[in-house]
Design a protein around this motif. Sequence first.
Motif, short mmCIF file in Angstrom:
data_model
loop_
_atom_site.label_atom_id
_atom_site.label_comp_id
_atom_site.label_asym_id
_atom_site.label_seq_id
_atom_site.Cartn_x
_atom_site.Cartn_y
_atom_site.Cartn_z
N GLN A 71 -44.41 5.25 -7.96
CA GLN A 71 -43.04 5.04 -8.39
C GLN A 71 -42.07 6.01 -7.70
O GLN A 71 -42.37 7.18 -7.54
CB GLN A 71 -42.95 5.22 -9.91
CG GLN A 71 -41.62 4.83 -10.50
CD GLN A 71 -41.64 4.92 -12.01
OE1 GLN A 71 -41.99 5.97 -12.56
NE2 GLN A 71 -41.28 3.84 -12.68
N GLN A 72 -40.93 5.48 -7.30
CA GLN A 72 -39.89 6.26 -6.64
C GLN A 72 -38.68 6.40 -7.56
O GLN A 72 -38.53 5.64 -8.51
CB GLN A 72 -39.44 5.56 -5.34
CG GLN A 72 -40.55 5.31 -4.35
CD GLN A 72 -41.11 6.60 -3.77
OE1 GLN A 72 -40.39 7.55 -3.53
NE2 GLN A 72 -42.42 6.63 -3.56
N ILE A 73 -37.81 7.35 -7.26
CA ILE A 73 -36.53 7.47 -7.94
C ILE A 73 -35.46 7.02 -6.95
O ILE A 73 -35.48 7.42 -5.78
CB ILE A 73 -36.28 8.91 -8.45
CG1 ILE A 73 -34.99 8.98 -9.28
CG2 ILE A 73 -36.28 9.91 -7.31
CD1 ILE A 73 -34.80 10.30 -10.03
N ILE A 74 -34.59 6.15 -7.41
CA ILE A 74 -33.53 5.60 -6.56
C ILE A 74 -32.19 5.99 -7.16
O ILE A 74 -31.90 5.65 -8.31
CB ILE A 74 -33.65 4.07 -6.44
CG1 ILE A 74 -35.03 3.72 -5.84
CG2 ILE A 74 -32.50 3.50 -5.61
CD1 ILE A 74 -35.37 2.26 -5.86
N LEU A 75 -31.42 6.75 -6.39
CA LEU A 75 -30.12 7.25 -6.86
C LEU A 75 -29.01 6.34 -6.39
O LEU A 75 -28.90 6.04 -5.19
CB LEU A 75 -29.89 8.67 -6.34
CG LEU A 75 -31.00 9.69 -6.64
CD1 LEU A 75 -30.71 11.01 -5.97
CD2 LEU A 75 -31.18 9.86 -8.14
N HIS A 76 -28.18 5.87 -7.33
CA HIS A 76 -27.03 5.02 -7.02
C HIS A 76 -25.78 5.82 -7.32
O HIS A 76 -25.65 6.41 -8.40
CB HIS A 76 -27.04 3.77 -7.89
CG HIS A 76 -28.27 2.94 -7.74
ND1 HIS A 76 -28.38 1.94 -6.80
CD2 HIS A 76 -29.45 2.96 -8.41
CE1 HIS A 76 -29.58 1.38 -6.91
NE2 HIS A 76 -30.25 1.97 -7.87
N LYS A 77 -24.85 5.84 -6.41
CA LYS A 77 -23.59 6.57 -6.63
C LYS A 77 -22.48 5.59 -6.90
O LYS A 77 -22.44 4.49 -6.46
CB LYS A 77 -23.24 7.44 -5.43
CG LYS A 77 -24.25 8.52 -5.16
CD LYS A 77 -24.19 9.59 -6.17
CE LYS A 77 -25.24 10.65 -5.89
NZ LYS A 77 -25.22 11.74 -6.76
N VAL A 98 -31.18 5.56 -11.06
CA VAL A 98 -30.22 6.47 -11.68
C VAL A 98 -28.83 6.07 -11.21
O VAL A 98 -28.56 6.01 -10.01
CB VAL A 98 -30.50 7.95 -11.28
CG1 VAL A 98 -29.47 8.87 -11.92
CG2 VAL A 98 -31.91 8.35 -11.67
N TYR A 99 -27.95 5.79 -12.17
CA TYR A 99 -26.57 5.42 -11.89
C TYR A 99 -25.68 6.53 -12.44
O TYR A 99 -25.60 6.73 -13.64
CB TYR A 99 -26.22 4.09 -12.56
CG TYR A 99 -27.04 2.94 -12.03
CD1 TYR A 99 -26.58 2.17 -10.98
CD2 TYR A 99 -28.28 2.64 -12.58
CE1 TYR A 99 -27.34 1.11 -10.48
CE2 TYR A 99 -29.04 1.59 -12.10
CZ TYR A 99 -28.57 0.83 -11.05
OH TYR A 99 -29.33 -0.20 -10.57
N SER A 100 -25.00 7.23 -11.53
CA SER A 100 -24.11 8.33 -11.92
C SER A 100 -22.67 7.86 -11.87
O SER A 100 -22.28 7.11 -10.98
CB SER A 100 -24.28 9.51 -10.96
OG SER A 100 -25.60 9.97 -10.99
N SER A 101 -21.89 8.36 -12.80
CA SER A 101 -20.46 8.06 -12.81
C SER A 101 -19.76 8.85 -11.71
O SER A 101 -20.06 10.02 -11.49
CB SER A 101 -19.86 8.42 -14.17
OG SER A 101 -18.45 8.35 -14.12
N ALA A 102 -18.80 8.22 -11.07
CA ALA A 102 -18.00 8.90 -10.05
C ALA A 102 -16.83 9.65 -10.68
O ALA A 102 -16.20 10.47 -10.02
CB ALA A 102 -17.48 7.89 -9.03
N VAL A 103 -16.55 9.39 -11.96
CA VAL A 103 -15.36 9.96 -12.60
C VAL A 103 -15.66 10.87 -13.79
O VAL A 103 -14.75 11.44 -14.38
CB VAL A 103 -14.39 8.84 -13.04
CG1 VAL A 103 -13.89 8.06 -11.84
CG2 VAL A 103 -15.06 7.91 -14.05
N SER A 104 -16.95 10.98 -14.16
CA SER A 104 -17.30 11.82 -15.31
C SER A 104 -18.72 12.35 -15.14
O SER A 104 -19.36 12.12 -14.13
CB SER A 104 -17.19 11.01 -16.61
OG SER A 104 -18.24 10.06 -16.69
#
Length: 157
Positions: free
Chosen positions: A151-157, A66-72
């Motif tokens: 399976q794992q969930i990997i969070l990317h900030k 999961v790639y989340s936006s830092a600005v939106s």
Amino acid sequence: MPSIVYANEFDICVSMSDLVSWVGDEHSPNADLDAALIASGIELDIAKLYDHYFDDIPIGAGDVHVYSSAVSDSLLVIDLYQDLTDQLDLITVSLRIDKNQLNLSIPLLRQFFDTAECQVLFSQSTHSKRLHSLIDESRYPLLINESGYRQQIILHK
């Protein structure tokens, strides 16, 4: 006056190979996909993800990233599980695009899909069941029955 309901969630299924373009022996991110992610505020090194998929993940394994936006409010979710019998390296990218970036991103996402060599799914909706299921952290670790992989969930900030 009723509020506008935005169809800002997408599920796009293509081959992993469609995420990059090749010139000789060098690959780079697909220009349309890269531009759509930049317009959405999502930072992702597509070429590095491509290399990780083919170099580091064995068949019958692969996690959800999961790639989340830092600005939106935009985010991208990609399930990198490699099915035991998949010969096309199919992946599904699920996205939520912030309504303020939607008009910039839609044409780029559509162009990306329309020029992909392996076009399986392009879905735009107000609520993607797949997206919401993939980001539900209570599901993980998720046992994949065909391979026994957890399976794992990997969070990317």
